[in-house]
Design a protein around this motif. Structure first.
Motif, mmCIF file in Angstrom:
data_model
loop_
_atom_site.group_PDB
_atom_site.id
_atom_site.type_symbol
_atom_site.label_atom_id
_atom_site.label_comp_id
_atom_site.label_asym_id
_atom_site.label_seq_id
_atom_site.Cartn_x
_atom_site.Cartn_y
_atom_site.Cartn_z
ATOM 1 N N GLU A 62 0.814 -1.197 0.000
ATOM 2 C CA GLU A 62 0.000 0.000 0.000
ATOM 3 C C GLU A 62 0.856 1.258 0.000
ATOM 4 O O GLU A 62 0.456 2.292 -0.520
ATOM 5 C CB GLU A 62 -0.932 -0.009 1.215
ATOM 6 N N LYS A 66 0.375 6.177 -4.106
ATOM 7 C CA LYS A 66 -0.496 7.108 -3.407
ATOM 8 C C LYS A 66 -1.851 7.263 -4.089
ATOM 9 O O LYS A 66 -2.810 7.722 -3.464
ATOM 10 C CB LYS A 66 0.181 8.474 -3.296
ATOM 11 N N ASP A 149 -8.749 1.241 1.106
ATOM 12 C CA ASP A 149 -9.842 2.200 1.248
ATOM 13 C C ASP A 149 -9.386 3.660 1.307
ATOM 14 O O ASP A 149 -10.150 4.560 0.976
ATOM 15 C CB ASP A 149 -10.649 1.889 2.520
ATOM 16 N N HIS A 150 -8.145 3.902 1.726
ATOM 17 C CA HIS A 150 -7.691 5.286 1.891
ATOM 18 C C HIS A 150 -7.068 5.877 0.631
ATOM 19 O O HIS A 150 -6.750 7.062 0.593
ATOM 20 C CB HIS A 150 -6.654 5.365 3.023
ATOM 21 N N LYS A 177 -16.842 0.939 -2.249
ATOM 22 C CA LYS A 177 -15.561 1.512 -1.845
ATOM 23 C C LYS A 177 -15.766 2.931 -1.309
ATOM 24 O O LYS A 177 -16.415 3.759 -1.952
ATOM 25 C CB LYS A 177 -14.595 1.567 -3.040
ATOM 26 N N ASN A 179 -13.450 5.145 -1.021
ATOM 27 C CA ASN A 179 -12.376 6.001 -1.540
ATOM 28 C C ASN A 179 -12.932 7.240 -2.237
ATOM 29 O O ASN A 179 -13.996 7.185 -2.860
ATOM 30 C CB ASN A 179 -11.523 5.231 -2.558
ATOM 31 N N ASP A 180 -12.184 8.337 -2.167
ATOM 32 C CA ASP A 180 -12.476 9.475 -3.029
ATOM 33 C C ASP A 180 -12.258 9.049 -4.474
ATOM 34 O O ASP A 180 -11.254 8.389 -4.793
ATOM 35 C CB ASP A 180 -11.552 10.647 -2.707
#
Length: 337
Positions: A62, A66, A149-150, A177, A179-180
């Motif tokens: 991960e 990014k 998820d981030h 999800k 996520n953005d």
């Protein structure tokens, strides 16, 4: 290092290996032809090699990226990987949704239905459908599920039915999800950043844009994250699309429309008539005929679908054939008198 490289190469699929070989040869071919220095071209090759192999030789954690970028189409995936800087992971969906059924594609039943239609109707080089399509499709879905998820997700699209259908499918598959999610329309972003009063260029597909400009678009033209309402709208639009039974989609006034599978037949016939006027009534190379039509429709569908329609017109008695229907390079056609 050599062992890691060997392992990375062994893990490549046949189509991935051929794609990498093609990209490498194209870059080597450009060295004597380009105005850039050979040193710079070789440096670019090394960067591309690093993206392809140095990062794939170790398990991606991960912390190694990014942002995740998702795009439809193998060639577009390669351009985006080459263009983006380190820290960006690219997931390339091995499909283009302008042609072929998308009925219930978010379910296993629908994915099987699409695979069987593509297998039974399209001639694609290297038996990609039979050998790799289902495996690659499943692998990509697993990659989507594994996105942490981030990590923000950037989806790329253009003003064409294939990519527009694709992002609706992808957003539906990402609906759980948190996520953005960001959506870049390459066609519109390119116009905003690069078009001038003197120069106007309309790129229908993300894959038409140079890798460096894709990175430029990402750096300078990333919009706000999609709102929950916007994501919900795309998901609902996917459900509507997935209930259709047709096999051809076009984009008209920014709306995805289903059309009959014979939608491009008249263009094929007209192109053949024009080639006969230029060349006489001799048989025409099928690839030449399809190329003429592809140039008119700006890649609305691929050559494999148009070749399928040529075969349909042969069966209907519109075209005569010389050769065998193994692939477009093996036969020629002419209009029946």
């Amino acid at each position: 290092m050599n062992e890691n490289l060997r392992n990375s190469i062994n893990q490549l699929s046949e189509s991935e290996a051929k794609s990498i070989l093609l990209q490498t040869m194209l870059r080597l071919k450009k060295i004597p032809e380009s105005n850039e220095s050979q040193r710079q071209m070789i440096k670019d090759l090394h960067v591309w090699w690093n993206l392809k192999f140095a990062q794939s030789s170790k398990k991606c954690t991960e912390m190694e990226y990014k942002t995740v970028h998702i795009v439809c189409g193998e060639s577009t995936t390669g351009s985006l990987k080459f263009g983006l800087e380190h820290g960006n992971k690219v997931i390339g969906f091995p499909d283009f949704f302008a042609a072929g059924p998308i009925w219930k594609l978010h379910e296993e039943e629908g994915r099987t239905h699409r695979y069987e239609w593509l297998r039974d109707h399209l001639n694609i080089e290297d038996d990609f459908i039979e050998k790799e399509y289902q495996k690659r499709f499943s692998k990509t879905l697993a990659e989507l599920e594994a996105i942490p998820d981030h990590v923000p997700i950037v989806l790329w699209t253009g003003e064409n039915a294939g990519e527009q259908t694709g992002i609706r499918y992808l957003l539906y598959m990402l609906k759980e999800k948190p996520n953005d999610a960001f959506l870049i329309n390459t066609t519109l972003a390119y116009q905003e950043l690069y078009n001038t009063n003197e120069i106007q260029y309309f790129c229908f597909h993300t894959g038409e844009v140079h890798p460096e400009k894709l990175n430029d678009i990402y750096q300078k033209n990333l919009p706000e994250a999609l709102t929950l309402e916007e994501r919900s709208r795309f998901e609902k639009e996917w459900i509507t699309l997935s209930n259709t039974k047709g096999v051809v989609r076009i984009l008209e006034d920014h709306i995805i429309k289903e059309v009959g599978e014979d939608y491009f037949d008249e263009l094929l016939i007209t192109a053949a008539q024009n080639l006969h006027k230029q060349k006489g009534k001799d048989f025409i190379r099928t690839g030449r005929l399809i190329g003429e039509v592809l140039g008119q429709i700006d890649g609305m569908v691929g050559d494999s679908f148009l070749e399928y329609r040529v075969r349909c017109l042969i069966n209907q008695g519109v075209f005569e054939i010389k050769g065998i229907l193994k692939a477009m390079r093996y036969y020629r056609v002419k209009l029946r008198e």
